[in-house]
Scaffold this motif. Structure first.
Motif, mmCIF file in Angstrom:
data_model
loop_
_atom_site.group_PDB
_atom_site.id
_atom_site.type_symbol
_atom_site.label_atom_id
_atom_site.label_comp_id
_atom_site.label_asym_id
_atom_site.label_seq_id
_atom_site.Cartn_x
_atom_site.Cartn_y
_atom_site.Cartn_z
ATOM 1 N N LEU A 1 0.857 -1.180 0.000
ATOM 2 C CA LEU A 1 0.000 0.000 0.000
ATOM 3 C C LEU A 1 0.896 1.233 0.000
ATOM 4 C CD1 LEU A 1 -2.746 1.439 0.349
ATOM 5 C CD2 LEU A 1 -2.473 1.112 2.818
ATOM 6 N N GLN B 1 0.945 5.694 -0.995
ATOM 7 C CA GLN B 1 0.183 6.887 -1.369
ATOM 8 C C GLN B 1 0.510 7.296 -2.799
ATOM 9 O OE1 GLN B 1 1.040 9.863 1.631
ATOM 10 N NE2 GLN B 1 -0.789 9.285 2.786
ATOM 11 N N PRO C 1 -3.480 6.243 -8.359
ATOM 12 C CA PRO C 1 -4.529 5.308 -7.922
ATOM 13 C C PRO C 1 -4.914 4.310 -9.010
ATOM 14 C CG PRO C 1 -5.023 7.500 -7.136
ATOM 15 C CD PRO C 1 -3.822 7.631 -8.033
ATOM 16 N N THR D 1 -3.464 0.758 -9.192
ATOM 17 C CA THR D 1 -3.903 -0.278 -8.264
ATOM 18 C C THR D 1 -4.334 -1.531 -9.019
ATOM 19 O OG1 THR D 1 -4.580 1.300 -6.570
ATOM 20 C CG2 THR D 1 -5.626 -0.875 -6.523
ATOM 21 N N THR E 1 -1.599 -1.383 -4.128
ATOM 22 C CA THR E 1 -2.715 -0.486 -3.853
ATOM 23 C C THR E 1 -2.177 0.922 -3.671
ATOM 24 O OG1 THR E 1 -3.934 -2.263 -2.758
ATOM 25 C CG2 THR E 1 -4.693 -0.017 -2.359
ATOM 26 N N VAL E 2 -2.693 1.840 -4.473
ATOM 27 C CA VAL E 2 -2.255 3.232 -4.417
ATOM 28 C C VAL E 2 -3.422 4.078 -3.932
ATOM 29 C CG1 VAL E 2 -1.216 5.143 -5.675
ATOM 30 C CG2 VAL E 2 -0.708 2.782 -6.353
ATOM 31 N N SER E 3 -3.231 4.712 -2.802
ATOM 32 C CA SER E 3 -4.299 5.536 -2.229
ATOM 33 C C SER E 3 -4.149 6.975 -2.694
ATOM 34 C CB SER E 3 -4.264 5.466 -0.711
ATOM 35 O OG SER E 3 -3.043 6.001 -0.221
ATOM 36 N N SER E 4 -5.289 7.635 -2.825
ATOM 37 C CA SER E 4 -5.270 9.029 -3.310
ATOM 38 C C SER E 4 -5.127 10.013 -2.165
ATOM 39 C CB SER E 4 -6.541 9.310 -4.094
ATOM 40 O OG SER E 4 -7.667 9.062 -3.284
#
Length: 120
Positions: free
Chosen positions: A11, A13, A88, A91, A117-120
């Protein structure tokens, strides 16, 4: 049949980086063209990057050009995918496979993959 193992997902950002690894315990990867593919939820698996066995030519999907870099470390029998400036939309579950780079055609069976998983 070549069995490849992926690792390095996680994970992160948006704007961050990850390095994925693809290795094999019973085969030398030096002589094999290796591709990275990804499958996002609800989408088909698609080619991301590929490195040839003959001259080391590299291939990238338009969506990752300038952000991702594929490379080999023959001493470690590993192919890497360095992913920078992650978005994102990157992902997905990422897989490596032997492949015909020019046509993004994978061969052999798929491994378990590694989740990115790339979070915004």
């Amino acid at each position: 049949q070549v069995q490849l193992v992926e690792s390095g997902g996680g994970l992160v950002q948006a704007g961050g980086s990850l390095r994925l690894s693809c290795t094999a315990s019973e085969f030398r990867l030096d002589y094999l063209p290796i591709g990275w593919f990804r499958q996002a939820p609800g989408k088909e698996r698609a080619g991301v990057s590929c490195i040839s066995s003959s001259d080391g030519s590299t291939y990238y999907a338009d969506s990752v050009k300038g952000r991702f870099t594929i490379s080999r470390d023959n001493a470690k029998n590993t192919v890497y995918l360095q992913m920078n400036s992650l978005k994102p939309e990157d992902t997905a579950v990422y897989y490596c496979a032997t492949a015909r780079c020019s046509s993004w055609t994978p061969f052999g069976s798929w491994g378990q993959g590694t989740q990115v998983t790339v979070s915004s």
